[in-house]
Design an enzyme around this catalytic site. Structure first.
Site, PDB file in Angstrom:
ATOM      1  CD  GLU A  79     -63.974 -46.177  10.483  1.00 31.95           C
ATOM      2  OE1 GLU A  79     -64.303 -46.801  11.452  1.00 31.95           O
ATOM      3  OE2 GLU A  79     -64.482 -44.965  10.333  1.00 31.95           O
TER       4      GLU A  79
ATOM      5  CG  HIS B   2     -64.616 -44.515  14.163  1.00 26.37           C
ATOM      6  ND1 HIS B   2     -65.218 -44.963  13.149  1.00 26.37           N
ATOM      7  CD2 HIS B   2     -65.333 -43.934  15.014  1.00 26.37           C
ATOM      8  CE1 HIS B   2     -66.690 -44.675  13.394  1.00 26.37           C
ATOM      9  NE2 HIS B   2     -66.590 -43.976  14.570  1.00 26.37           N
TER      10      HIS B   2
HETATM   11  N1  LIG Z   1     -66.091 -40.141  15.467  1.00 27.86           N
HETATM   12  C1  LIG Z   1     -66.860 -40.885  16.405  1.00 27.86           C
HETATM   13  O1  LIG Z   1     -66.324 -41.585  17.275  1.00 27.86           O
HETATM   14  C2  LIG Z   1     -68.455 -40.649  16.752  1.00 27.86           C
HETATM   15  C3  LIG Z   1     -69.213 -40.249  15.513  1.00 27.86           C
HETATM   16  N2  LIG Z   1     -70.397 -39.683  15.648  1.00 27.86           N
HETATM   17  C4  LIG Z   1     -71.255 -39.499  14.461  1.00 27.86           C
HETATM   18  O2  LIG Z   1     -71.642 -38.184  14.576  1.00 27.86           O
HETATM   19  C5  LIG Z   1     -72.958 -38.055  14.286  1.00 27.86           C
HETATM   20  C6  LIG Z   1     -73.611 -36.792  14.626  1.00 27.86           C
HETATM   21  O3  LIG Z   1     -73.787 -37.157  15.990  1.00 27.86           O
HETATM   22  P1  LIG Z   1     -74.989 -36.058  16.987  1.00 27.86           P
HETATM   23  O4  LIG Z   1     -74.558 -34.632  17.025  1.00 27.86           O
HETATM   24  O5  LIG Z   1     -75.307 -36.939  18.081  1.00 27.86           O
HETATM   25  O6  LIG Z   1     -76.259 -36.341  16.065  1.00 27.86           O
HETATM   26  P2  LIG Z   1     -77.586 -35.599  16.159  1.00 27.86           P
HETATM   27  O7  LIG Z   1     -78.651 -36.368  15.395  1.00 27.86           O
HETATM   28  O8  LIG Z   1     -78.006 -35.056  17.334  1.00 27.86           O
HETATM   29  O9  LIG Z   1     -77.330 -34.362  15.036  1.00 27.86           O
HETATM   30  C7  LIG Z   1     -77.165 -34.527  13.682  1.00 27.86           C
HETATM   31  C8  LIG Z   1     -77.370 -33.172  12.880  1.00 27.86           C
HETATM   32  O10 LIG Z   1     -77.330 -33.186  11.808  1.00 27.86           O
HETATM   33  C9  LIG Z   1     -78.512 -32.764  10.972  1.00 27.86           C
HETATM   34  N3  LIG Z   1     -78.511 -33.335   9.425  1.00 27.86           N
HETATM   35  C10 LIG Z   1     -79.061 -34.284   9.181  1.00 27.86           C
HETATM   36  N4  LIG Z   1     -78.750 -34.222   7.733  1.00 27.86           N
HETATM   37  C11 LIG Z   1     -78.145 -32.876   7.335  1.00 27.86           C
HETATM   38  C12 LIG Z   1     -77.632 -32.445   6.332  1.00 27.86           C
HETATM   39  N5  LIG Z   1     -77.838 -33.090   4.960  1.00 27.86           N
HETATM   40  N6  LIG Z   1     -77.313 -31.381   6.225  1.00 27.86           N
HETATM   41  C13 LIG Z   1     -77.007 -30.667   7.505  1.00 27.86           C
HETATM   42  N7  LIG Z   1     -77.403 -31.087   8.601  1.00 27.86           N
HETATM   43  C14 LIG Z   1     -78.104 -32.279   8.608  1.00 27.86           C
HETATM   44  C15 LIG Z   1     -79.630 -33.055  11.768  1.00 27.86           C
HETATM   45  O11 LIG Z   1     -80.725 -32.109  11.553  1.00 27.86           O
HETATM   46  C16 LIG Z   1     -79.077 -32.916  13.241  1.00 27.86           C
HETATM   47  O12 LIG Z   1     -79.323 -31.678  13.778  1.00 27.86           O
HETATM   48  C17 LIG Z   1     -73.378 -39.387  14.560  1.00 27.86           C
HETATM   49  O13 LIG Z   1     -74.724 -39.624  13.754  1.00 27.86           O
HETATM   50  C18 LIG Z   1     -72.543 -40.421  14.197  1.00 27.86           C
HETATM   51  O14 LIG Z   1     -72.387 -40.830  12.879  1.00 27.86           O
HETATM   52  C19 LIG Z   1     -71.132 -39.942  16.914  1.00 27.86           C
HETATM   53  C20 LIG Z   1     -70.156 -40.252  17.961  1.00 27.86           C
HETATM   54  C21 LIG Z   1     -68.858 -40.531  17.748  1.00 27.86           C
HETATM   55  O1  LIG Z   2     -67.026 -45.900  19.435  1.00 27.54           O
HETATM   56  C1  LIG Z   2     -67.385 -46.513  18.327  1.00 27.54           C
HETATM   57  O2  LIG Z   2     -67.177 -47.464  17.982  1.00 27.54           O
HETATM   58  C2  LIG Z   2     -68.113 -45.693  17.350  1.00 27.54           C
HETATM   59  C3  LIG Z   2     -68.478 -44.213  17.911  1.00 27.54           C
HETATM   60  C4  LIG Z   2     -69.335 -43.569  16.930  1.00 27.54           C
HETATM   61  O3  LIG Z   2     -68.954 -43.377  15.731  1.00 27.54           O
HETATM   62  C5  LIG Z   2     -70.611 -43.203  17.322  1.00 27.54           C
HETATM   63  O4  LIG Z   2     -70.977 -43.259  18.603  1.00 27.54           O
HETATM   64  O5  LIG Z   2     -71.650 -43.148  16.473  1.00 27.54           O
END
Ligand SMILES: NC(=O)C1=CN([C@@H]2O[C@H](COP(=O)(O)OP(=O)(O)OC[C@H]3O[C@@H](n4cnc5c(N)ncnc54)[C@H](O)[C@@H]3O)[C@@H](O)[C@H]2O)C=CC1
Ligand SMILES: O=C(O)CCC(=O)C(=O)O
Length: 409
Positions: free
Chosen positions: A269, A292
């Site tokens: 990115e 992102h």
């Molecule tokens: N695009 C963005 O701006 C954002 C991206 N994210 C990403 O989203 C991800 C997920 O966020 P949350 O739901 O809060 O995390 P979380 O930790 O609450 O949930 C992740 C889930 O994935 C499961 N998991 C782990 N490995 C796995 C696999 N190999 N196959 C299937 N399931 C698996 C876990 O058991 C858990 O239930 C974050 O780690 C982050 O990387 C989060 C916030 C913003």
């Molecule tokens: O807002 C950001 O810079 C990152 C968001 C994200 O990917 C996260 O919360 O994991």
């Protein structure tokens, strides 16, 4: 306002990537005025320089805190990730130096779920290419390839905080929700957990990824998995760029096997808004590309700024490490009339008894004591009479296995 042993105005807080103003306000309200603020991430050489005298660092998802960065950051006390993901931080390098890392596990989850929801509708109606055509003066008034969400199957990979929220929102629009997770998760509403990833890929009209970046999730969606998806299905990735092999995704979109995709995260990115975004998905009309911004709403950013700065202030003022992602968690009461010693050490047998021995041999009376360990590090907090804190600190520094220690007034 509580006091730290080092004058608060000398404690340098380095904030990168445009962390929200609520964080700056909160640090200042708590007496931390020495803030170096950058609206985007720093090039590596500048980062190595900036961390040299930083006591706290606040980042978002772009800045890589590597072993080299930690090695350069000799004064670093704690790290705040103003986001959910902590994969950009070498957590082990931080841990062995006695540096807790904090994040905001909930504040932006709703924002991601809402974005995905909107994208599902846009993809199922073929909006990306219809909108692009209108901008060029075209007019694709057709129902061909356009569908309602109602009655379709949404497959969620990773049923955590975001995946499960998306599940509830999607059901309210009439989608049938399937999910795959490595952990058995309680289904919300009528959602159904499937036993295998392959089943989910084969059955879903839309697949949405919500897993963290782990060794086990790296490139988990590649050519084989994409081919297992239903012809005409859609893929959404707002998790991490390392989860999907982007070239393989471009291939199945070009071949027409997948009807569309919405991608928010990429293997590489840009560092900031002025840098070029390079991707094999550029120019594909059936793809929604976003920079992102899944968690980038003003509500989420304001909440994250507050939440993470509060965690850093609490650790700095009082030693509490609750919700640290890499560190023994200790919730501490305030320490009126006492000085508090924080001792971080290698988790080897005998350290606690050695701490108590050196303190008792110095005739220092302990008024409270707290201990928590993880596999690598132990964290002991000792409250003592004000008059003895410097002597106690000197004694603690001599204990074998000490990583770092400091005193809070
Ligand atoms: N695009 C963005 O701006 C954002 C991206 N994210 C990403 O989203 C991800 C997920 O966020 P949350 O739901 O809060 O995390 P979380 O930790 O609450 O949930 C992740 C889930 O994935 C499961 N998991 C782990 N490995 C796995 C696999 N190999 N196959 C299937 N399931 C698996 C876990 O058991 C858990 O239930 C974050 O780690 C982050 O990387 C989060 C916030 C913003
Ligand atoms: O807002 C950001 O810079 C990152 C968001 C994200 O990917 C996260 O919360 O994991």
């Amino acid at each position: 306002m509580s006091k730290t042993s080092l004058d608060k105005s000398k404690i340098k807080i380095l904030l990168l990537e445009g962390v929200h103003q609520t964080a700056v306000d909160n640090f200042k309200a708590n007496g931390y005025t020495n803030i170096e603020y950058h609206p985007k991430s720093l090039p590596e050489a500048d980062l190595l320089k900036a961390v040299e005298d930083a006591h706290f660092i606040g980042i978002r998802s772009r800045t890589q805190l590597t072993e080299e960065v930690f090695e350069a950051a000799k004064k670093l006390v704690a790290v705040g990730c103003f986001c959910i993901g902590t994969n950009q931080v070498e957590l082990y390098s931080a841990l062995v130096r006695g540096i807790p890392v904090f994040n905001a596990p909930y504040s932006n989850t709703r924002s991601v779920a809402e974005l995905v929801l909107g994208e599902m509708i846009m993809l199922m109606r073929g909006i990306p290419h219809k909108s692009a055509a209108c901008h060029e003066g075209g007019w694709i008034k057709s129902a061909e390839g356009s569908y309602e969400l109602r009655g379709k199957k949404l497959g969620i990979i990773g049923y955590g905080n975001i995946g499960s929220q998306l599940s509830v929102l999607a059901e309210s629009l009439g989608l049938e929700v399937l999910y795959y997770d490595v952990v058995t998760k309680l289904p919300l509403g009528n959602a159904r957990q499937l036993d295998t990833l392959d089943e989910l890929l084969a059955q879903s009209d839309i697949v949405s990824l919500h897993v963290p970046e782990l060794d086990s999730t790296k490139w988990m969606i590649a050519a084989d998995e994409l081919k297992k998806m239903k012809p005409g299905a859609h893929l959404i990735n707002a998790s991490r760029g390392s989860v999907v092999v982007i070239e393989d995704l471009a291939d199945v979109l070009k071949s027409g096997h997948l009807a569309g995709a919405a991608i928010d995260v990429f293997p590489v990115e840009p560092r900031g808004n002025d840098d070029e975004f390079v991707s094999p998905l550029r120019g594909l009309q059936n793809v929604i590309l976003t920079p992102h911004i899944g968690g980038s709403t003003l509500e989420a950013q304001a909440n994250i700024g507050k939440e993470v700065s509060e965690k850093l202030v609490r650790y700095s003022d009082n030693g509490t490490t609750t919700f640290a992602v890499n560190f023994p968690e200790v919730a501490l009461p305030s320490h009126p009339g006492k000085h508090r010693l924080l001792h971080i050490h290698e988790n080897i047998p005998g350290v606690l008894s050695e701490i108590n021995r050196v303190l008792s041999e110095s005739n220092i009376n302990i008024s409270s004591q707290y201990l928590q360990t993880n596999e690598k590090v132990g964290y002991v907090v000792v409250d003592v009479d004000v008059a003895y804190s410097q002597q106690a600190l000197e004694a603690l520094k001599q204990v074998k296995g000490t990583i770092r220690s400091r005193v809070l007034f």
